[in-house]
Design an enzyme around this catalytic site. Sequence first.
Site, PDB file in Angstrom:
ATOM      1  N   LYS A   1       0.753  -1.268  -0.160  1.00  0.00           N
ATOM      2  CA  LYS A   1       0.025   0.056  -0.250  1.00  0.00           C
ATOM      3  C   LYS A   1       1.026   1.291  -0.015  1.00  0.00           C
ATOM      4  O   LYS A   1       1.407   1.620   0.853  1.00  0.00           O
ATOM      5  CB  LYS A   1      -0.895   0.229   1.237  1.00  0.00           C
ATOM      6  CG  LYS A   1      -1.993   1.211   0.888  1.00  0.00           C
ATOM      7  CD  LYS A   1      -2.542   1.507   2.200  1.00  0.00           C
ATOM      8  CE  LYS A   1      -1.707   2.416   3.184  1.00  0.00           C
ATOM      9  NZ  LYS A   1      -1.581   3.800   2.578  1.00  0.00           N
TER      10      LYS A   1
ATOM     11  N   GLY B   1       6.856   4.634   8.393  1.00  0.00           N
ATOM     12  CA  GLY B   1       6.049   5.771   8.650  1.00  0.00           C
ATOM     13  C   GLY B   1       6.341   6.355  10.031  1.00  0.00           C
ATOM     14  O   GLY B   1       7.378   6.250  10.691  1.00  0.00           O
TER      15      GLY B   1
ATOM     16  N   GLU C   1       9.626   0.639  10.817  1.00  0.00           N
ATOM     17  CA  GLU C   1      10.868   1.566  10.291  1.00  0.00           C
ATOM     18  C   GLU C   1      10.250   2.878  10.849  1.00  0.00           C
ATOM     19  O   GLU C   1       9.508   3.482   9.650  1.00  0.00           O
ATOM     20  CB  GLU C   1      11.442   1.108   9.110  1.00  0.00           C
ATOM     21  CG  GLU C   1      12.885   1.789   8.808  1.00  0.00           C
ATOM     22  CD  GLU C   1      12.963   3.195   8.615  1.00  0.00           C
ATOM     23  OE1 GLU C   1      13.079   3.860   9.610  1.00  0.00           O
ATOM     24  OE2 GLU C   1      12.494   3.683   7.471  1.00  0.00           O
TER      25      GLU C   1
ATOM     26  N   CYS D   1      13.943   9.834   7.635  1.00  0.00           N
ATOM     27  CA  CYS D   1      13.983   9.487   9.117  1.00  0.00           C
ATOM     28  C   CYS D   1      15.421   9.784   9.585  1.00  0.00           C
ATOM     29  O   CYS D   1      15.631   9.814  10.869  1.00  0.00           O
ATOM     30  CB  CYS D   1      13.257   8.379   9.293  1.00  0.00           C
ATOM     31  SG  CYS D   1      14.106   6.797   8.400  1.00  0.00           S
TER      32      CYS D   1
ATOM     33  N   GLU E   1      10.518  15.039  15.942  1.00  0.00           N
ATOM     34  CA  GLU E   1      11.000  15.097  14.575  1.00  0.00           C
ATOM     35  C   GLU E   1      10.294  16.007  13.964  1.00  0.00           C
ATOM     36  O   GLU E   1       8.801  16.097  14.096  1.00  0.00           O
ATOM     37  CB  GLU E   1      10.599  13.714  13.980  1.00  0.00           C
ATOM     38  CG  GLU E   1      11.211  13.530  12.624  1.00  0.00           C
ATOM     39  CD  GLU E   1      10.954  12.120  12.164  1.00  0.00           C
ATOM     40  OE1 GLU E   1      11.897  11.387  11.516  1.00  0.00           O
ATOM     41  OE2 GLU E   1       9.922  11.373  12.444  1.00  0.00           O
TER      42      GLU E   1
END
Length: 488
Positions: A182, A234, A256, A291, A391
């Site tokens: 997806k 994500g 992750e 990330c 973040e």
Amino acid sequence: MTTTTDFVLPPVTLRIGGEARTTGAGVHTHINPATGKAGAPVPLAGVSDVDDAVNAAHQVFAVWRATPAGARSKALLKLAQLVEEHTEDFVELAIADNGIARSNAYPTVTAATDWIRYYAGWADKLPLGRITSVVGAGGSFGHTLRQPYGVIGAIITWNAPLMSLAMKVPAALAAGNTVVVKPSELTPFSAMLFADLVTEAGIPDGVFNVIPGGPEAGAALVEHKLVKKVTFTGGPDTARKISAACAKTFKPVVLELGGKSANLVFADADLEAAAMHSTFMAFGIMSGQACALPTRLLVQDSIYDAFVATIGQIAASFPVGDPQDIGTVCGPVINEAAIERIHSMVGRAQEEGARLVTGGQRLAGDLADGFFYPPTVLADVAPSSELAQKEVFGPVLAITRFSDEAEAIALANGTDYGLSGYIWTGDARRAIRVTEALETGEVTVNGAMNAVAERPFGGIGHSGTGNEGGLEGLEEFFWTKSVAYGNG
């Protein structure tokens, strides 16, 4: 802004068992991040579409699993070759997907090709287990088997769709699994060409399926009984929901997630190289939307003021603009919501005492309609502040000073994240000490490349669980069976 190329985007469809479906449960309109204009319609998979895709993958699993390892390897090598041959197409698709600068899009295609080839090389050398014999009266001969799970549900991120595909799909296929992916509805284009090339490489229909969609499709994929493992890239909020859903049936999951990676610069480092690398990694890679980037810069106090000034000068020199221009270093961020989030965090950081060195305002003029935010450097950032702890996922670098090695390590480990760490020093012994002390899944020293195919990539804490890359990334797609033969 300059005129873009005449490249024609492929229509976005659902790819299920070799069938291209033009409709789903709804439609999302893709927005070009560089112009803010609406573009292609993106059909969104519904629950029934997800069910069809998983069933298609399940039905062909036995065939793919029984395919000789050499044939799987050959098909993946062909896929790598095809991706490489379509480099220009993938560059255009990356620009259309999320506005990545052309100069940065080329290396992502090269890296994706490297990942596919790496796992193609493992497909016929799979770790099949070990011998565990017990001799003597009443003893048995035993061994272990490493077996593919079956259908893997893969949910990939919007910031690097091709790389995310390359970090998940080749390893899963090499191990003998089938996959339902997806992609984000925000960035659907790269997955379309990738699916075409999977077919052209000779991989059977149904082994790889693509269902663009939103949260409903993601939830249906995660919860489907025939999906035996989930791999997700994500944010932590979605990861918590996935983990909770998988926990109901104890379904294994790879997560992750994000990072707030520290970049430690000691006074004995090659400061010129450290400054250029640190600035480019913070801003020149996907405009800060990745990330593992070194978004916290920790600088030893004896060089702090001069180093901060150098970082500000380099950041201010990076061209920001049309991602089609080969001279552009920083393209737009993904959407209007990202602009608002980034700018709000920059504002709050200044209210908390951080000093703005450069940037800090949305770009106007010819770039006003797009989602452009300049490289933004904030110095004197308090270690406990939001900017040091959360973040941003945008072109914002937080700089903090440290006095000695012990303080640097404490600051680096002072967040809930644990994805990557970066060290700059001329002292090899210090590099070893600090590397061992950092609580991260990955550490690079003096500009070494991160997130490469041959090394495991994954985090701890709020950065997730499991690995992609290396043999460890391949082993994520096997389960272990213990076998014993008695004397009867």
